[in-house]
Design a protein around this motif. Structure first.
Motif, PDB file in Angstrom:
ATOM      1  N   ARG A 172       0.806  -1.222   0.000  1.00 53.34           N
ATOM      2  CA  ARG A 172       0.000   0.000   0.000  1.00 53.34           C
ATOM      3  C   ARG A 172       0.839   1.272   0.000  1.00 53.34           C
ATOM      4  NH1 ARG A 172      -5.077  -1.899   0.517  1.00 53.34           N
ATOM      5  NH2 ARG A 172      -5.065  -4.131   0.897  1.00 53.34           N
ATOM      6  N   SER A 173       2.110   1.137   0.333  1.00 55.81           N
ATOM      7  CA  SER A 173       3.061   2.259   0.216  1.00 55.81           C
ATOM      8  C   SER A 173       4.360   1.677  -0.320  1.00 55.81           C
ATOM      9  CB  SER A 173       3.285   2.939   1.568  1.00 55.81           C
ATOM     10  OG  SER A 173       2.093   3.470   2.082  1.00 55.81           O
ATOM     11  N   PRO A 174       4.375   1.279  -1.590  1.00 56.04           N
ATOM     12  CA  PRO A 174       5.459   0.433  -2.096  1.00 56.04           C
ATOM     13  C   PRO A 174       6.836   1.088  -2.143  1.00 56.04           C
ATOM     14  CG  PRO A 174       4.021   1.129  -3.880  1.00 56.04           C
ATOM     15  CD  PRO A 174       3.339   1.531  -2.603  1.00 56.04           C
ATOM     16  N   ARG A 175       6.914   2.410  -2.158  1.00 55.16           N
ATOM     17  CA  ARG A 175       8.226   3.066  -2.210  1.00 55.16           C
ATOM     18  C   ARG A 175       8.663   3.647  -0.863  1.00 55.16           C
ATOM     19  NH1 ARG A 175       9.622   2.813  -7.403  1.00 55.16           N
ATOM     20  NH2 ARG A 175       7.964   2.804  -8.959  1.00 55.16           N
ATOM     21  N   ARG A 176       7.830   3.452   0.119  1.00 56.68           N
ATOM     22  CA  ARG A 176       8.183   3.912   1.464  1.00 56.68           C
ATOM     23  C   ARG A 176       9.127   2.915   2.125  1.00 56.68           C
ATOM     24  NH1 ARG A 176       4.101   3.726   6.575  1.00 56.68           N
ATOM     25  NH2 ARG A 176       5.667   4.059   8.167  1.00 56.68           N
ATOM     26  N   VAL A 177      10.061   3.417   2.909  1.00 53.13           N
ATOM     27  CA  VAL A 177      10.965   2.555   3.656  1.00 53.13           C
ATOM     28  C   VAL A 177      10.333   2.235   5.012  1.00 53.13           C
ATOM     29  CG1 VAL A 177      13.258   2.293   4.665  1.00 53.13           C
ATOM     30  CG2 VAL A 177      12.975   3.563   2.517  1.00 53.13           C
ATOM     31  N   PHE A 178      10.139   0.945   5.282  1.00 51.45           N
ATOM     32  CA  PHE A 178       9.578   0.492   6.551  1.00 51.45           C
ATOM     33  C   PHE A 178      10.700  -0.023   7.447  1.00 51.45           C
ATOM     34  CE2 PHE A 178       6.147   0.026   3.496  1.00 51.45           C
ATOM     35  CZ  PHE A 178       5.030   0.482   4.193  1.00 51.45           C
ATOM     36  N   SER A 179      10.687   0.388   8.698  1.00 51.23           N
ATOM     37  CA  SER A 179      11.659  -0.150   9.648  1.00 51.23           C
ATOM     38  C   SER A 179      11.274  -1.574  10.020  1.00 51.23           C
ATOM     39  CB  SER A 179      11.723   0.720  10.903  1.00 51.23           C
ATOM     40  OG  SER A 179      10.521   0.609  11.633  1.00 51.23           O
ATOM     41  N   ARG A 180      12.240  -2.343  10.489  1.00 47.19           N
ATOM     42  CA  ARG A 180      11.952  -3.713  10.921  1.00 47.19           C
ATOM     43  C   ARG A 180      10.944  -3.721  12.061  1.00 47.19           C
ATOM     44  NH1 ARG A 180      17.372  -3.863   9.545  1.00 47.19           N
ATOM     45  NH2 ARG A 180      17.965  -5.542   8.084  1.00 47.19           N
ATOM     46  N   SER A 181      11.084  -2.780  12.981  1.00 49.87           N
ATOM     47  CA  SER A 181      10.178  -2.762  14.122  1.00 49.87           C
ATOM     48  C   SER A 181       8.746  -2.477  13.682  1.00 49.87           C
ATOM     49  CB  SER A 181      10.632  -1.722  15.154  1.00 49.87           C
ATOM     50  OG  SER A 181      10.620  -0.417  14.601  1.00 49.87           O
ATOM     51  N   GLU A 182       8.561  -1.604  12.694  1.00 51.14           N
ATOM     52  CA  GLU A 182       7.220  -1.308  12.201  1.00 51.14           C
ATOM     53  C   GLU A 182       6.616  -2.523  11.522  1.00 51.14           C
ATOM     54  OE1 GLU A 182       4.875   1.748   9.174  1.00 51.14           O
ATOM     55  OE2 GLU A 182       7.032   1.983   9.531  1.00 51.14           O
ATOM     56  N   LEU A 183       7.415  -3.213  10.707  1.00 44.86           N
ATOM     57  CA  LEU A 183       6.925  -4.405  10.035  1.00 44.86           C
ATOM     58  C   LEU A 183       6.610  -5.511  11.042  1.00 44.86           C
ATOM     59  CD1 LEU A 183       9.307  -4.473   6.938  1.00 44.86           C
ATOM     60  CD2 LEU A 183       6.887  -3.834   6.981  1.00 44.86           C
ATOM     61  N   LEU A 184       7.424  -5.586  12.069  1.00 46.60           N
ATOM     62  CA  LEU A 184       7.183  -6.583  13.111  1.00 46.60           C
ATOM     63  C   LEU A 184       5.865  -6.318  13.825  1.00 46.60           C
ATOM     64  CD1 LEU A 184       8.582  -9.047  14.455  1.00 46.60           C
ATOM     65  CD2 LEU A 184       9.484  -7.452  16.155  1.00 46.60           C
ATOM     66  N   ASP A 185       5.615  -5.057  14.157  1.00 47.06           N
ATOM     67  CA  ASP A 185       4.367  -4.691  14.828  1.00 47.06           C
ATOM     68  C   ASP A 185       3.152  -4.955  13.946  1.00 47.06           C
ATOM     69  OD1 ASP A 185       5.681  -3.891  17.099  1.00 47.06           O
ATOM     70  OD2 ASP A 185       5.717  -1.770  16.558  1.00 47.06           O
ATOM     71  N   ALA A 186       3.301  -4.659  12.637  1.00 50.87           N
ATOM     72  CA  ALA A 186       2.171  -4.804  11.718  1.00 50.87           C
ATOM     73  C   ALA A 186       1.854  -6.259  11.423  1.00 50.87           C
ATOM     74  CB  ALA A 186       2.469  -4.066  10.411  1.00 50.87           C
ATOM     75  N   CYS A 187       2.873  -7.123  11.405  1.00 47.42           N
ATOM     76  CA  CYS A 187       2.678  -8.490  10.937  1.00 47.42           C
ATOM     77  C   CYS A 187       2.775  -9.549  12.028  1.00 47.42           C
ATOM     78  CB  CYS A 187       3.707  -8.810   9.852  1.00 47.42           C
ATOM     79  SG  CYS A 187       3.715  -7.598   8.525  1.00 47.42           S
ATOM     80  N   LEU A 188       3.437  -9.209  13.123  1.00 45.58           N
ATOM     81  CA  LEU A 188       3.598 -10.163  14.222  1.00 45.58           C
ATOM     82  C   LEU A 188       3.422  -9.447  15.546  1.00 45.58           C
ATOM     83  CD1 LEU A 188       6.677 -12.138  12.871  1.00 45.58           C
ATOM     84  CD2 LEU A 188       4.469 -13.152  13.386  1.00 45.58           C
ATOM     85  N   GLY A 189       2.453  -8.560  15.600  1.00 47.66           N
ATOM     86  CA  GLY A 189       2.294  -7.687  16.760  1.00 47.66           C
ATOM     87  C   GLY A 189       2.035  -8.400  18.064  1.00 47.66           C
ATOM     88  N   GLU A 190       1.442  -9.598  18.019  1.00 45.58           N
ATOM     89  CA  GLU A 190       1.098 -10.292  19.250  1.00 45.58           C
ATOM     90  C   GLU A 190       2.130 -11.339  19.659  1.00 45.58           C
ATOM     91  OE1 GLU A 190      -2.757 -11.908  18.611  1.00 45.58           O
ATOM     92  OE2 GLU A 190      -3.741  -9.959  18.461  1.00 45.58           O
ATOM     93  N   SER A 191       3.232 -11.423  18.911  1.00 46.37           N
ATOM     94  CA  SER A 191       4.237 -12.426  19.224  1.00 46.37           C
ATOM     95  C   SER A 191       5.424 -11.787  19.932  1.00 46.37           C
ATOM     96  CB  SER A 191       4.716 -13.119  17.948  1.00 46.37           C
ATOM     97  OG  SER A 191       5.632 -12.292  17.249  1.00 46.37           O
ATOM     98  N   ASP A 192       6.355 -12.639  20.384  1.00 46.00           N
ATOM     99  CA  ASP A 192       7.578 -12.163  21.036  1.00 46.00           C
ATOM    100  C   ASP A 192       8.763 -12.224  20.083  1.00 46.00           C
ATOM    101  OD1 ASP A 192       6.284 -11.736  23.488  1.00 46.00           O
ATOM    102  OD2 ASP A 192       6.498 -13.858  24.025  1.00 46.00           O
ATOM    103  N   ALA A 193       8.488 -12.242  18.773  1.00 47.73           N
ATOM    104  CA  ALA A 193       9.555 -12.355  17.794  1.00 47.73           C
ATOM    105  C   ALA A 193      10.461 -11.133  17.829  1.00 47.73           C
ATOM    106  CB  ALA A 193       8.963 -12.517  16.393  1.00 47.73           C
ATOM    107  N   VAL A 194      11.719 -11.328  17.465  1.00 45.99           N
ATOM    108  CA  VAL A 194      12.684 -10.233  17.416  1.00 45.99           C
ATOM    109  C   VAL A 194      12.675  -9.634  16.019  1.00 45.99           C
ATOM    110  CG1 VAL A 194      14.110 -11.255  19.206  1.00 45.99           C
ATOM    111  CG2 VAL A 194      14.550 -11.821  16.819  1.00 45.99           C
ATOM    112  N   GLU A 195      13.253  -8.440  15.917  1.00 43.00           N
ATOM    113  CA  GLU A 195      13.197  -7.719  14.648  1.00 43.00           C
ATOM    114  C   GLU A 195      13.825  -8.497  13.508  1.00 43.00           C
ATOM    115  OE1 GLU A 195      14.687  -3.776  14.930  1.00 43.00           O
ATOM    116  OE2 GLU A 195      13.245  -3.151  16.465  1.00 43.00           O
ATOM    117  N   ARG A 196      14.867  -9.274  13.781  1.00 46.34           N
ATOM    118  CA  ARG A 196      15.540 -10.010  12.721  1.00 46.34           C
ATOM    119  C   ARG A 196      14.651 -11.081  12.100  1.00 46.34           C
ATOM    120  NH1 ARG A 196      19.576  -7.400  10.253  1.00 46.34           N
ATOM    121  NH2 ARG A 196      20.731  -6.178  11.804  1.00 46.34           N
TER     122      ARG A 196
END
Length: 231
Positions: A172-196
């Protein structure tokens, strides 16, 4: 500055009094309007002006409303509200069978027609929001599916739930740079996964796209994260 263009309604009606009333009510509601008194003129306007919605009478000179509706549908997906005379159930059923989006019966309340037109256009916008595209990638939220298009081929992507969420978030914002932490929150927000963990999912997505002949996506930005499409 972006200027919002009001939708264009085409009134196809051979009775001048009815046409002028409809034009007045549509314009009062913020529509732009164009009129046609027969089916042939309506099709010419359709090709040249690309109206957003059409109000189409069944009884028209030169080319009747049913035949005009058939040709409208052959030329695209412009929504159509048919107007039929009271008691003409056959016309109403035929109009719906031929692909009309709605119908009204004469004598009608012009406010009701305007309201129905607005509702149809809103439904169209909502349907459009289910689909998101970026480059060769397409996301369909309604069917929870992802596809890639390579030339004339459209192929399905077999994604895990996390991969789908990640791709949907970025497309939805294909040329925007997403941080790992933002992607983690958006896709695995309820888990304890690390940014890597994001790196692993990105790697899998790249491989799945590459297997379908699509390369160059998920560009890494050093020290920040990822963008879906390169600059």
């Amino acid at each position: 500055m972006t200027v919002d263009v009001q939708p264009l309604a085409m009134i196809v009606e051979d009775e001048p009094d009815i046409a002028s009333v409809l034009v007045a009510y549509f314009e009062r509601d913020g529509f732009r309007t164009i009129s046609a008194r027969d089916g042939e003129t309506a099709l010419t306007h359709l090709d040249m002006l690309k109206p957003d919605i059409i109000i189409l009478d069944v009884k028209l000179p030169k080319k009747d409303g049913i035949e005009t509706l058939r040709e409208i549908n052959q030329r695209g997906d412009t929504p159509v509200i048919m107007a039929t005379a009271m008691g003409e159930d056959l016309d109403k059923l035929l109009a719906l069978k031929m692909g009309a989006d709605d119908y009204v019966v004469k004598p009608f309340n012009p406010l009701e027609i305007v309201a129905r037109a607005r509702a149809i256009l809103r439904r169209g916008l909502k349907s459009a929001r289910h689909i998101a595209k970026a480059g060769a990638v397409e996301i369909d939220l309604e069917s929870h599916s992802a596809f890639v298009t390579d030339g004339t081929r459209r192929q399905a992507l077999d994604l895990t739930l996390t991969e789908f969420r990640l791709l949907n978030h970025m497309v939805r914002s294909p040329r925007r740079v997403f941080s790992r932490s933002e992607l983690l929150d958006a896709c695995l927000g309820e888990s304890d996964a690390v940014e890597r963990t994001v790196d692993s999912h990105i790697s899998h997505l790249r491989k799945k796209l590459s297997a379908l002949g699509i390369d160059g996506y998920f560009a890494g930005v050093r020290g920040v994260g990822y963008r879906l499409l390169s600059e």
